[in-house]
Design a protein around this motif. Structure first.
Motif, mmCIF file in Angstrom:
data_model
loop_
_atom_site.group_PDB
_atom_site.id
_atom_site.type_symbol
_atom_site.label_atom_id
_atom_site.label_comp_id
_atom_site.label_asym_id
_atom_site.label_seq_id
_atom_site.Cartn_x
_atom_site.Cartn_y
_atom_site.Cartn_z
ATOM 1 N N CYS A 1 31.639 -12.014 -51.597
ATOM 2 C CA CYS A 1 31.958 -13.418 -51.849
ATOM 3 C C CYS A 1 33.250 -13.810 -51.142
ATOM 4 C CB CYS A 1 32.121 -13.680 -53.342
ATOM 5 S SG CYS A 1 30.675 -13.289 -54.328
ATOM 6 N N ALA B 1 31.979 -20.768 -52.204
ATOM 7 C CA ALA B 1 31.907 -21.161 -53.610
ATOM 8 C C ALA B 1 33.304 -21.550 -54.105
ATOM 9 C CB ALA B 1 31.350 -20.012 -54.449
ATOM 10 N N ASP B 2 33.360 -22.241 -55.228
ATOM 11 C CA ASP B 2 34.651 -22.638 -55.789
ATOM 12 C C ASP B 2 35.532 -21.422 -56.048
ATOM 13 O OD1 ASP B 2 33.790 -25.207 -55.801
ATOM 14 O OD2 ASP B 2 33.673 -25.439 -57.968
ATOM 15 N N SER C 1 27.904 -14.872 -50.470
ATOM 16 C CA SER C 1 28.308 -16.206 -50.909
ATOM 17 C C SER C 1 29.560 -16.618 -50.148
ATOM 18 C CB SER C 1 28.599 -16.203 -52.416
ATOM 19 O OG SER C 1 29.185 -17.433 -52.809
ATOM 20 N N ARG D 1 28.292 -22.731 -48.345
ATOM 21 C CA ARG D 1 28.552 -24.044 -48.930
ATOM 22 C C ARG D 1 29.073 -25.027 -47.887
ATOM 23 N NH1 ARG D 1 29.771 -24.226 -54.518
ATOM 24 N NH2 ARG D 1 30.568 -26.312 -54.063
ATOM 25 N N ASP E 1 35.570 -17.165 -51.261
ATOM 26 C CA ASP E 1 35.696 -18.441 -51.972
ATOM 27 C C ASP E 1 36.430 -19.482 -51.140
ATOM 28 O OD1 ASP E 1 34.411 -17.302 -54.109
ATOM 29 O OD2 ASP E 1 36.235 -16.962 -55.276
ATOM 30 N N ARG E 2 36.052 -20.740 -51.359
ATOM 31 C CA ARG E 2 36.722 -21.842 -50.677
ATOM 32 C C ARG E 2 38.166 -21.967 -51.159
ATOM 33 N NH1 ARG E 2 34.601 -26.468 -50.200
ATOM 34 N NH2 ARG E 2 32.463 -25.871 -50.648
#
Length: 331
Positions: free
Chosen positions: A219, A183-184, A180, A164, A221-222
């Motif tokens: 994953c 991602a949020d 990923s 992202r 996450d941000r």
């Protein structure tokens, strides 16, 4: 077909040859599956029982293995069998998929993107506004890299991965399929009327250091604000969750199905076993080990090994389990 003589392999490993063979080595294999042209390994004494029935002509063995190889068979004694086997595996590593063109015509690349010399971009990739790729970056087909993300030299990104916006990726990284990044984060609070959940925006990013490897379907996450950070040399298995604002130091290991909740800190050299879970706002200090399946609900001291749910000193937990077994057995 790639093949090597025993002497060629030993020249690389610099081990001690015991015995001899005229067989040519065409690859490595497990001791019970190997054929007469394959090399296997015996990492400890408990595996010597399989050698007599093995068809392998050669084996990498640790210094404490005392059996002899036998006729037309050979041992290469080495200090560390696992590291020696890694070198042998490198000899027989197959070539990666071929790019017929450096940038596939179906790739969608924003006009502001900067692509370093020698980089390759596969079919159906997407590069957004102001993306920067260093030298010799490889994006396999169907990778998405969103706006203002920077990727360092020699990083390899396998198909299906999504990175992202505004992420910063170091050099010499490997991201396997369907990773990923950015991602949020997972953040919700009850609304004032208590009738619904309010989504908490996550406006930070992800920063990943050099020589980081992330397994398939994992994953990262941000951050809610600031950055989720993965330090240099970290190795992350498949199906791992790293939540928003977590920070990993250098050379940490996370095994499959493990997870960090939000704002967890791992200092340098931490090992997280498979399916272990770490509570939010927890610090695992340098060199600590979290055993598989454990649930950590508080800080862990440097160098300590913890086990169980809730996790505690591994030796204490093993004693508790042994006591419970004795009680049950004596009922």
């Amino acid at each position: 077909m790639t093949s090597y003589s025993i002497s060629e392999i030993n020249n690389i490993l610099k081990g001690e040859l015991i015995g001899d063979t005229d067989q040519t080595i065409i690859g490595p294999e497990e001791i019970q599956k190997a054929n007469a042209n394959q090399i296997t390994f015996i990492g400890s004494k408990k595996y010597t029982k399989y050698w007599e029935d093995s068809k392998a002509c050669a084996a990498l063995v640790s210094k404490d293995v005392e059996i002899l190889p036998g006729d037309n068979r050979v041992f290469i004694k080495v200090k560390n069998v696992d590291l020696a086997m890694a070198k042998v595996l490198e000899l027989f590593t197959l070539m990666p998929p071929v790019f017929e063109t450096e940038i596939h015509p179906t790739a969608v690349i924003h006009k502001t993107a900067k692509i370093g010399k020698g980089s390759k971009i596969g079919a159906n990739c997407y590069l957004g506004k102001d993306v920067e790729l260093g030298k010799n970056v490889v994006l396999y087909p169907n990778v998405c890299v969103f706006d203002e993300t920077c990727i360092g030299d020699n990083t390899i990104v396998w198909s299906g991965t999504v990175i992202r916006e505004r992420c910063i990726i170091g050099s010499n990284c490997i991201f396997h399929t369907n990773v990923s990044i950015g991602a949020d984060g997972f953040g919700y609070r009850p609304s004032e009327d208590g009738q619904q959940l309010v989504k908490i925006p996550h406006i930070g990013n992800v920063i990943i250091g050099n020589s980081v490897e992330i397994g398939a379907n994992s994953c990262v996450d941000r951050a809610k604000f600031s950055s989720t950070i993965i330090g240099d040399g970290c190795k992350i298995d498949n199906l791992v969750q790293i939540a928003h604002n977590s920070v990993m130091g250098r050379s940490c290991i996370m095994a499959g199905h493990s997870g960090l909740a939000g704002s967890v800190t791992l200092e340098d050299g931490v090992i997280i076993g498979g399916s272990a879970s770490i509570k939010d706002h927890t610090t695992i200090h340098s060199g600590a080990t979290i055993c598989a399946g454990s649930g950590v609900i508080g800080d862990v001291e440097a160098g300590k090994t913890v086990l169980g749910y809730p996790a505690q000193d591994a030796r204490d937990m093993l004693k508790q389990w042994a006591t419970v077994r004795r009680i049950v057995k004596n009922k």
